[in-house]
Write a protein that holds these residues in place. Structure first.
Motif, short mmCIF file in Angstrom:
data_model
loop_
_atom_site.label_atom_id
_atom_site.label_comp_id
_atom_site.label_asym_id
_atom_site.label_seq_id
_atom_site.Cartn_x
_atom_site.Cartn_y
_atom_site.Cartn_z
N SER A 14 2.64 -66.91 -63.32
CA SER A 14 3.12 -67.95 -62.42
C SER A 14 4.56 -67.69 -61.99
CB SER A 14 3.04 -69.32 -63.09
OG SER A 14 3.99 -69.37 -64.15
N ALA A 16 6.89 -69.85 -62.21
CA ALA A 16 7.73 -70.44 -63.26
C ALA A 16 7.96 -69.44 -64.39
CB ALA A 16 7.09 -71.71 -63.79
N THR A 17 6.90 -68.74 -64.78
CA THR A 17 7.03 -67.74 -65.84
C THR A 17 7.94 -66.59 -65.38
OG1 THR A 17 4.86 -68.24 -66.76
CG2 THR A 17 5.79 -66.08 -67.28
N SER A 19 10.33 -66.75 -63.22
CA SER A 19 11.70 -67.26 -63.21
C SER A 19 12.30 -67.26 -64.61
CB SER A 19 11.74 -68.68 -62.62
OG SER A 19 13.05 -69.19 -62.63
N ARG A 20 11.48 -67.63 -65.61
CA ARG A 20 11.98 -67.66 -66.98
C ARG A 20 12.36 -66.25 -67.45
NH1 ARG A 20 7.81 -71.40 -67.84
NH2 ARG A 20 6.51 -69.83 -68.91
#
Length: 334
Positions: A14, A16-17, A19-20
């Protein structure tokens, strides 16, 4: 240009992943980290550093990489760049690389991630291949005091070999035949080229180059002083010394004077760079002028043109020529 969405799609995770991983956030699986980093490498993605970010999300800053921000030589370089930056209403971000590839890489990454719209790099540690790749990512990147053949049109350099040749030739024309050389111990092109120029001049004037006449040291006053100690310990017949830079020459002058050797009556000394020090040591130092201010002006102007996508008609490196500055530290051989 690749986006974070492209990276996420390539990695199969994803956004979000992704970005992390990019932000080194905790609680991210090792599998995701490996996949995202592999995707970033494959797509050439760099956070805040692709061409679109440099143009549309510019911080209005110019990034500069020097070897050591505390060295006066680089102070002159940064001041010249800052003058142009101020005229363009831009700010300067400066990093130091210390001729070390990893330190240079980290400093450049910081400048890029700060969205500098142009970069002027004095890089000696990173490879030609890595700098060529970086140039493709950053349109406004320019190298100073280095020539990388594949991006020669973005290089501003000095003919260091010619400069050392001129210095040695001047000593020869003053009647010196036994000429020592105090060299930098750093494994960089400048050091190799200047040493080669010294030997070139000796050969062209029919003088045998002798390894025992050459000593190495850190390119500062202490290095020059110690190198001169070593030359004197060999009990050679040298009557003149050519040096890698003015700092080494200054250390050499102090050592000679402390040992009662008159300059230039008994020993001639010539430097390289023509920094502020050359005018204020005693005797005033004969040296080779390194036009770093002019070179820095040229580099930052070219960088800004490239960053603004202006048409620059140049296919070769801009090569500046060194010149001799006659002062009081060189005399006729006795």
């Amino acid at each position: 240009m690749a986006t974070i969405k492209d990276v996420a799609r390539e990695a199969g995770v994803s956004i979000a992943t992704t970005s992390r991983v990019i932000n080194n956030a905790p609680h991210t699986s090792e599998t995701a980290i490996i996949a995202v980093k592999a995707a970033m490498e494959k797509l050439g993605y760099r956070p805040n550093a692709n061409a679109r970010a440099l143009v549309s999300k510019s911080s209005n800053a110019i990034g500069v990489l020097v070897s050591d921000v505390s060295a006066p030589f680089f102070g002159i370089m940064v001041k010249a760049i800052d003058t142009i930056a101020s005229e363009q209403e831009k700010q300067l971000l400066v990093g130091s690389g210390y001729h070390d590839a990893e330190k240079e890489r980290n400093a450049i990454s910081l400048l890029i991630n700060s969205r500098c719209e142009s970069l002027v790099l004095h890089s000696k540690g990173m490879s030609d291949q890595e700098l060529t790749k970086l140039a493709k990512e950053v349109p406004g990147m320019v190298l100073i005091n280095r020539v990388v053949p594949d991006i020669a049109s973005r290089c501003i350099a000095l003919d260091n070999r010619k400069g050392a040749y001129i210095a040695t030739e001047y000593l020869i024309k003053n009647g010196h035949k036994h000429i020592g050389y105090i060299a930098s111990s750093h494994n960089i092109d400048d050091a190799h080229d200047r040493l080669a120029g010294y030997f070139d001049a000796l050969r062209d004037y029919g003088i045998e180059g002798r390894d025992e006449y050459v000593e190495y040291g850190e390119p500062d006053e202490l290095g020059g002083e110690q190198a001169m100690v070593n030359l004197m310990a060999k009990n050679t017949d040298i009557t003149a010394v050519s040096t890698y830079n003015d700092y080494m020459a200054a250390g050499c002058l102090v050592l000679l004077q402390e040992n009662g050797i008159r300059i230039p009556e008994e020993m001639s000394v010539i430097g390289f760079d023509d920094g502020h020090m050359a005018r204020f040591v005693y005797p005033r130092l004969t040296t080779i002028r390194y036009p770093i201010q002019l070179m820095a002006n040229e580099a930052v102007k070219l960088s800004l043109q490239l960053a603004n996508n202006e048409n620059v008609e140049r296919s070769e490196c801009k090569l500046f020529m060194p010149t001799l500055v006659r002062r009081s530290s060189v005399g006729r051989a006795q």
